[in-house]
Design an enzyme around this catalytic site. Sequence first.
Site, PDB file in Angstrom:
ATOM      1  N   ARG A  87      80.993  -1.129  40.508  1.00 29.16           N
ATOM      2  CA  ARG A  87      82.039  -0.884  41.507  1.00 29.16           C
ATOM      3  C   ARG A  87      81.490  -1.255  42.880  1.00 29.16           C
ATOM      4  O   ARG A  87      80.277  -1.338  43.093  1.00 29.16           O
ATOM      5  CB  ARG A  87      82.494   0.576  41.487  1.00 29.16           C
ATOM      6  CG  ARG A  87      81.435   1.566  41.902  1.00 29.16           C
ATOM      7  CD  ARG A  87      81.927   3.005  41.789  1.00 29.16           C
ATOM      8  NE  ARG A  87      80.948   3.947  42.296  1.00 29.16           N
ATOM      9  CZ  ARG A  87      80.842   4.324  43.552  1.00 29.16           C
ATOM     10  NH1 ARG A  87      81.676   3.820  44.448  1.00 29.16           N
ATOM     11  NH2 ARG A  87      79.937   5.182  43.946  1.00 29.16           N
ATOM     12  N   ARG A 141      86.735   0.443  51.803  1.00 27.21           N
ATOM     13  CA  ARG A 141      87.436   1.454  52.602  1.00 27.21           C
ATOM     14  C   ARG A 141      88.478   0.777  53.482  1.00 27.21           C
ATOM     15  O   ARG A 141      88.150  -0.153  54.210  1.00 27.21           O
ATOM     16  CB  ARG A 141      86.445   2.214  53.492  1.00 27.21           C
ATOM     17  CG  ARG A 141      85.345   2.932  52.740  1.00 27.21           C
ATOM     18  CD  ARG A 141      84.366   3.542  53.718  1.00 27.21           C
ATOM     19  NE  ARG A 141      83.248   4.178  53.056  1.00 27.21           N
ATOM     20  CZ  ARG A 141      82.148   4.568  53.669  1.00 27.21           C
ATOM     21  NH1 ARG A 141      82.030   4.391  54.981  1.00 27.21           N
ATOM     22  NH2 ARG A 141      81.171   5.144  53.004  1.00 27.21           N
ATOM     23  N   ARG A 167      61.040  -4.712  40.103  1.00 29.00           N
ATOM     24  CA  ARG A 167      61.110  -5.566  41.285  1.00 29.00           C
ATOM     25  C   ARG A 167      60.345  -4.847  42.389  1.00 29.00           C
ATOM     26  O   ARG A 167      60.285  -3.613  42.412  1.00 29.00           O
ATOM     27  CB  ARG A 167      62.560  -5.793  41.725  1.00 29.00           C
ATOM     28  CG  ARG A 167      63.363  -6.646  40.775  1.00 29.00           C
ATOM     29  CD  ARG A 167      62.945  -8.101  40.807  1.00 29.00           C
ATOM     30  NE  ARG A 167      63.309  -8.746  42.075  1.00 29.00           N
ATOM     31  CZ  ARG A 167      62.967  -9.988  42.383  1.00 29.00           C
ATOM     32  NH1 ARG A 167      62.229 -10.717  41.560  1.00 29.00           N
ATOM     33  NH2 ARG A 167      63.348 -10.517  43.542  1.00 29.00           N
ATOM     34  N   ARG A 206      66.407  -8.375  54.557  1.00 26.28           N
ATOM     35  CA  ARG A 206      66.866  -7.624  55.724  1.00 26.28           C
ATOM     36  C   ARG A 206      65.740  -7.453  56.730  1.00 26.28           C
ATOM     37  O   ARG A 206      64.559  -7.655  56.408  1.00 26.28           O
ATOM     38  CB  ARG A 206      67.442  -6.267  55.318  1.00 26.28           C
ATOM     39  CG  ARG A 206      66.475  -5.329  54.619  1.00 26.28           C
ATOM     40  CD  ARG A 206      67.197  -4.037  54.235  1.00 26.28           C
ATOM     41  NE  ARG A 206      66.301  -3.076  53.608  1.00 26.28           N
ATOM     42  CZ  ARG A 206      66.637  -1.820  53.308  1.00 26.28           C
ATOM     43  NH1 ARG A 206      67.850  -1.382  53.584  1.00 26.28           N
ATOM     44  NH2 ARG A 206      65.773  -1.007  52.746  1.00 26.28           N
ATOM     45  N   GLU A 216      61.877  -7.780  55.128  1.00 24.05           N
ATOM     46  CA  GLU A 216      61.684  -7.396  53.733  1.00 24.05           C
ATOM     47  C   GLU A 216      61.963  -8.582  52.819  1.00 24.05           C
ATOM     48  O   GLU A 216      63.004  -9.230  52.921  1.00 24.05           O
ATOM     49  CB  GLU A 216      62.601  -6.232  53.362  1.00 24.05           C
ATOM     50  CG  GLU A 216      62.304  -4.965  54.138  1.00 24.05           C
ATOM     51  CD  GLU A 216      63.083  -3.757  53.629  1.00 24.05           C
ATOM     52  OE1 GLU A 216      63.726  -3.874  52.556  1.00 24.05           O
ATOM     53  OE2 GLU A 216      63.058  -2.719  54.303  1.00 24.05           O
ATOM     54  N   TYR A 254      65.861   4.731  39.172  1.00 23.30           N
ATOM     55  CA  TYR A 254      65.898   4.698  40.628  1.00 23.30           C
ATOM     56  C   TYR A 254      66.542   5.980  41.162  1.00 23.30           C
ATOM     57  O   TYR A 254      67.589   6.410  40.676  1.00 23.30           O
ATOM     58  CB  TYR A 254      66.683   3.486  41.139  1.00 23.30           C
ATOM     59  CG  TYR A 254      66.708   3.441  42.651  1.00 23.30           C
ATOM     60  CD1 TYR A 254      65.608   2.990  43.360  1.00 23.30           C
ATOM     61  CD2 TYR A 254      67.808   3.916  43.350  1.00 23.30           C
ATOM     62  CE1 TYR A 254      65.603   2.982  44.744  1.00 23.30           C
ATOM     63  CE2 TYR A 254      67.817   3.902  44.738  1.00 23.30           C
ATOM     64  CZ  TYR A 254      66.713   3.444  45.422  1.00 23.30           C
ATOM     65  OH  TYR A 254      66.706   3.451  46.787  1.00 23.30           O
ATOM     66  N   ASP A 310      67.528   8.215  44.891  1.00 15.82           N
ATOM     67  CA  ASP A 310      67.468   8.485  46.316  1.00 15.82           C
ATOM     68  C   ASP A 310      66.635   9.742  46.517  1.00 15.82           C
ATOM     69  O   ASP A 310      66.286  10.439  45.551  1.00 15.82           O
ATOM     70  CB  ASP A 310      68.883   8.680  46.882  1.00 15.82           C
ATOM     71  CG  ASP A 310      69.633   7.363  47.017  1.00 15.82           C
ATOM     72  OD1 ASP A 310      68.985   6.349  47.310  1.00 15.82           O
ATOM     73  OD2 ASP A 310      70.864   7.352  46.820  1.00 15.82           O
TER      74      ASP A 310
END
Length: 377
Positions: free
Chosen positions: A180, A184, A257, A288, A313, A361, A363
């Site tokens: 997804r 917004r 990675r 970035r 990066e 992964y 957060d």
Amino acid sequence: MSKEYDYLIVGAGLYGSTFAHLARQKGKRCLVIDKRPHLGGNIYCEEVEGIHVHKYGAHIFHTDNKTVWDFVNAIVPFNRYTNSPIANYKGKRYNLPFNMNTFYQMWGVTTPEEARKKIEEQKADAVAAMQAAGVSEPRNLEEQALMLIGRDIYEALIKGYTEKQWGRKCTDLPAFIIKRLPVRFVYDNNYFNDRYQGIPIGGYNRLIDGLLEGVETRVNTDFFENRSHWEGIAGKIVYTGAIDAYYDYQFGRLDWRTVRFEEEVLDMPNYQGNAVMNYTEREVPYTRIIEHKHFEMFGDAVYDCPKTVISREYSTEYQEGMEPYYTVNDERNNAMAAKYHQLAAREDHVLFGGRLAEYKYYDMAPIVEKVLKLEDI
């Protein structure tokens, strides 16, 4: 025979540090070891020219869980930083995540109805192209993205960045990677939907130092260089390293990675006016640029510090000796990880936790929440 410690905690990242903090509060004897020369794992910061530089990439704490937010703020107060990254495509800037600002910048539309209509038209074109090719379901990331957002945004803001990030063409990446996309139809550049968001005032080292206050720690200490010794000094082990390494790679090595950073001190107070700028065209080699001062200096305060620090990066394939960052959740690696997890489930004196040990992964906030929910510490 009584052990010297109740817990040996392998890894001084957020999982290990949070666990040690809670265990110490319960009167447990803990030793935290880490092979790096510093504590904090990937949230470690280094002060350069008065700026807290995120040495392992940008970290923004965000959560909807008030218990987690109150817990970390009790260690160190957090600031009001709001993550609002910008995409740079061939010199033109676009706001992220995809919102009415993005759609105005892309197409000049000014109302949600106009934006929605434009996206639906492009999505319909993608579906028609797939049907003409006799395809009913997206076969790869490119087809999935085109069905979700249409060609214009995909080509400018997704394709190049994704191919740099994964080192593969979008047509060679599985569709599930991009199940997804946040869209917004309001003018809102706040990347996260979470209620709470910020950076520790004074940098992440203050959070780690607070968590490990009163806990014995040793850096430059590799668990595997003297494994039998470390396994013998504590009643239980909390292991936050790579799970395949723990089992001596008996099923093979899991793929990752990784990211390479190119840090530069600039003799100017403000380089890009934002903490995070993504470079989405394939021809720019880095993904970035992070300008670290914007995480903690706002408004005119940016100009109180005459210099700035940026990090470019570069996403790359992991090789032995590098820091693993992102799991490669394809069929082969997921099957291999499942075998390692089956071995881990049989251990009664070892707790495997965190990104490396779980091959997942995370957060930051979910890591803290996961440790807070542990019943037996």
